[in-house]
Structure formats: structure tokens, C-alpha cells
Scaffold this active site. Sequence first.
Site, PDB file in Angstrom:
ATOM      1  N   LYS A  29      11.167  -6.778  -3.348  1.00  0.00           N
ATOM      2  CA  LYS A  29       9.958  -5.987  -3.137  1.00  0.00           C
ATOM      3  C   LYS A  29       8.847  -6.271  -4.143  1.00  0.00           C
ATOM      4  O   LYS A  29       9.083  -6.467  -5.317  1.00  0.00           O
ATOM      5  CB  LYS A  29      10.276  -4.491  -3.215  1.00  0.00           C
ATOM      6  CG  LYS A  29      11.081  -3.964  -2.058  1.00  0.00           C
ATOM      7  CD  LYS A  29      10.319  -3.911  -0.746  1.00  0.00           C
ATOM      8  CE  LYS A  29       9.381  -2.740  -0.667  1.00  0.00           C
ATOM      9  NZ  LYS A  29      10.077  -1.465  -0.529  1.00  0.00           N
TER      10      LYS A  29
ATOM     11  N   SER B  92      10.688  -2.830  -7.079  1.00  0.00           N
ATOM     12  CA  SER B  92      11.581  -1.738  -6.679  1.00  0.00           C
ATOM     13  C   SER B  92      12.811  -1.786  -7.569  1.00  0.00           C
ATOM     14  O   SER B  92      13.247  -2.858  -7.986  1.00  0.00           O
ATOM     15  CB  SER B  92      11.975  -1.914  -5.217  1.00  0.00           C
ATOM     16  OG  SER B  92      13.211  -1.302  -4.960  1.00  0.00           O
TER      17      SER B  92
ATOM     18  N   HIS C 267      -9.450   0.633  16.633  1.00  0.00           N
ATOM     19  CA  HIS C 267      -8.164   1.277  16.958  1.00  0.00           C
ATOM     20  C   HIS C 267      -6.988   0.502  16.358  1.00  0.00           C
ATOM     21  O   HIS C 267      -5.882   0.535  16.889  1.00  0.00           O
ATOM     22  CB  HIS C 267      -7.955   1.391  18.477  1.00  0.00           C
ATOM     23  CG  HIS C 267      -9.134   1.940  19.213  1.00  0.00           C
ATOM     24  ND1 HIS C 267      -9.310   3.285  19.464  1.00  0.00           N
ATOM     25  CD2 HIS C 267     -10.239   1.331  19.723  1.00  0.00           C
ATOM     26  CE1 HIS C 267     -10.449   3.465  20.111  1.00  0.00           C
ATOM     27  NE2 HIS C 267     -11.039   2.293  20.266  1.00  0.00           N
TER      28      HIS C 267
ATOM     29  N   GLU D 281      -1.780   2.502  -3.353  1.00  0.00           N
ATOM     30  CA  GLU D 281      -1.189   3.744  -2.831  1.00  0.00           C
ATOM     31  C   GLU D 281      -1.557   4.952  -3.691  1.00  0.00           C
ATOM     32  O   GLU D 281      -1.878   6.026  -3.175  1.00  0.00           O
ATOM     33  CB  GLU D 281       0.332   3.614  -2.763  1.00  0.00           C
ATOM     34  CG  GLU D 281       0.789   2.621  -1.699  1.00  0.00           C
ATOM     35  CD  GLU D 281       2.279   2.367  -1.762  1.00  0.00           C
ATOM     36  OE1 GLU D 281       3.056   3.324  -1.728  1.00  0.00           O
ATOM     37  OE2 GLU D 281       2.669   1.187  -1.870  1.00  0.00           O
TER      38      GLU D 281
END
Length: 459
Positions: free
Chosen positions: A282, A276, A155, A289
Site C-alpha cells: 500500500k 499500511s 457524473h 484524505e
Amino acid sequence: MKLWAGRFSKEADKVTDAINFSIGIDKRMWREDIEGSIAHSKMLSERGIISNEDKERIVAALRQLSDEIEKGETVISEEYEDIHSFVEAVLTQRIGDAGKRLHTARSRNDQVAVDIRLNLRNETDRLLKLLEELIALLSDMAETYADVIMPGYTHLQRAQPITFGHHLLAYAEMLLRDRGRLIDAKKRMNVCPLGAGALAGTTYPIDREMTAKELGFDAPARNSLDAVSDRDFCIELASALSIIMVHLSRFSEEIILWCSHEFKFIELDDAFSTGSSIMPQKKNPDIAEIVRGKAGRVFGSLMTLLTVMKGLPLAYNKDMQEDKEAIFDAFDTVSLCLMAFTPMLKTIKVNKEEMRKAAAGGFINATDCADYLVGKGLPFRDAYKITGSLVAYCIENSKVLEDLSLEELKEFSPLFEEDVFKAISLETCVNNRTSYGGPAPENVRLQAKAVKSELSGSK
Ligand code: ARG
């Protein structure tokens, strides 16, 4: 330009060609189309259906064409309906009547079915190599990180201690199953439809065993209707590819979490991450992704194939021309994902301290604490309850179980002794999880070896 122009008195409308032509996609099978035609012409001459001289001319012209396309001297013209029409047209321009004899006892329906099977057989072999590279990397990394302790989750809540090597091997197991599915699908698709003709075989005395053997198939397809209308192999492959993407996507999700500031378990190499345009701090896990995102695209191909096939009467129907774009895109996508994923994983920096810190902070030794009391004679349910109260007490006092003194522990149960501290140390918790398949470092080393030997075993 059309192979079938004889019956027609009018040229096709432009839009008919636009929707009907498949050469933009099926030119990718030019090698297989030529290979299939060479085998077919050899068989025709062997059975006396065409002369030996015609066969020699056909084979020489096809080899010549293949050479020219390979070198870029001949470009496949998209003026033709499909790759089969292009090859036959070039042949006829070059060797006249001999070229026109090639299509005796054959239809584009069995021809395309052969081409696509040959093509996907090669694609599958290429993909298997990429998959095996990733599995090999996982088993190497599992050995390197066999005793690096991290929290295991259920979980997404810290649950019990495991090792990073153990976690990596879970993915090796998934990918080994993927490998098995591809090998299975390849076996089932390796029967030869050539000679099924349009749908009903032929009256010529062909030798289907010979062409099947020549093209490396295990046998000729037994039923001529099934031979030309079967695309199960595309669906099976797309399904195996979709499951690979499920696995890569789950792995990507974990990588994305692990390199977030909240986890900090790993850092990606600069070469396999992106920045970024506005936020200078970043470092983004774009590869992971996009792999997660591309899973959707591969599932889409599977859905396309299932939907295209589901309502088709036997035998060939033009709907089936949609098969190639879907299955080729699925192969291209999964190959690209594997080509990016493996080096990304290979170059990660593993932050053992952060993993250990996370493992130490989440009461993941609570089960072991209960097991300790069980070892002292308490029934498990009672031990579970006492440990639960201990955890509540720790939370209230901002402590973890190892921080408690023996006196504090004894308030909850007189069974606690000095040896409890060793029993609930993370090292003990992990090292004692030696049950078959468990995360103890010695197990992980054995599992990694087993993965390697399965990988090097026969297919
Ligand atoms: N381009 C077709 C396909 O990919 C080849 C077979 C065409 N056969 C036919 N009878 N129209 O399915």
C-alpha cells in the site's frame, strides 16, 4: 488577580474561573494587545488625559514586556482571566500608578475587538501567501501539462476530451475567487473599534482618528454599539475559509481517485504519502484524505460563529468570547492543509500514457463524430442519433470509434469520408476546442498567463 475585584466580597469559585477564563486561547493575541495599548497610551497623552511621563513609562514597559515574551524570558501566566488582564497586571507591578492609568477611557470590550481584528488581519495576510503559492504552482503546472490529453468527466463518466493543464486551471480559478473573498473581508474588517469603550463611548476628549491611524486601520468604527458587538468579520472569514476547504476537498477527492489503481493518472511522491501497517503493497494518499476530512472541522467553526452570534442582544455579551477558538482553529487548519497540499501536488508524477489510454477508451470523441456529420450538412439531432447507433455497434463488437473501417462507418451514413479519422482523433478533438475558456493547449497557455497576471495584480 481580577481587574474587577472591587465590587465583590468573595473569591470566584474555581469552576467560575474554569469556564470564564479565556487566557489559554487569547494569549495568542499578546502582540496585538500590547500594540493596541501603546497606541491608546500615546493618544491619551496627546489629548492631555495622561501625562507625557506616564505615557513614556507605559510605552517603555510595554516594549520591554513584548521583548521578554518574544525571547521567552517572560511566560504568560494563565492565572489571569485573559491576556488584557495579564498585560495590565504586569504593567502595574512594574510601573505602579502609570500602569493603572492605561485603562482610562477604554474597556476590555473595545480592547478585545481591536486585538482580534489586528490579529486576524495578520493571519489573513499569512494565509493569502499560502493560497497564492498554490495558485502560482497550478498555473506553472498548467503550462507544463497544456497538451496532455485526459478524459473530462460528468457524473464521473468519461464525457469529452480535455487537457490536464485545463483541469488544473479550473482549481486555479476557484482559488482566485477564494483570494478575492479574503481580500474583501479584510477591507471590511479594517475599521477600528478602539474608543467605543464598553458600549457608549466616553466623556474623555479622546481622538479615535489618531488610534485608528496609529494601528493601520482605514477609519474608526462609526457606531460605538456596533463597534464592540460586531463579529461579522469572523463569520465572513470563516465562511471564506470554509469555501477554500470545499475546493481543497474536491481537489483531494480527485487526487485520491487519480492515484488509485483503477485510474493510475498520477503517483504521489513517497515523501507525501504513507504506508499500511499490514499491507506491504500500500501507498496511501493520507494527506489528500485528511485535507478532505478537515473540511468538516472548518465548517464546524463557521457554524459555531453563526450560532454564537445569532441571538445576542447589543452590545457585548460573554458568549462572544467563544469567537476566538473557532476562528483561530479555522485559520490554523486551513494553513496546515495548504502547507501540506502544495508540496504534495508539486511532487506528483503525471502518468500521461494512462490518461491518454483512458481518454481513448470511453467514446469521448462521440460528440466530435456527430459534429463531423453536422459539418457534412446533417442536422445535429440526426447526427447525434447516427453516432449513438455507432457507439452501440462498437460496444457490441468491443471496438472504439477510431477502430471502425470506412466501410463500416458508411453503413451508418454515406456522409462519412476518409477525413473522418482525423476529425475524431483525440488530438483534433482537443486542439479544436478553442472556444473561449476551452481546453485546447493554446487556450490553456493563455489562461495560465491570465491567472499569473491576476495574481501579480494589485489587491
Ligand atoms: N475575554 C473577553 C473576550 O474574549 C474579553 C472581553 C471581556 N469583557 C467583559 N466585559 N467581560 O470576549
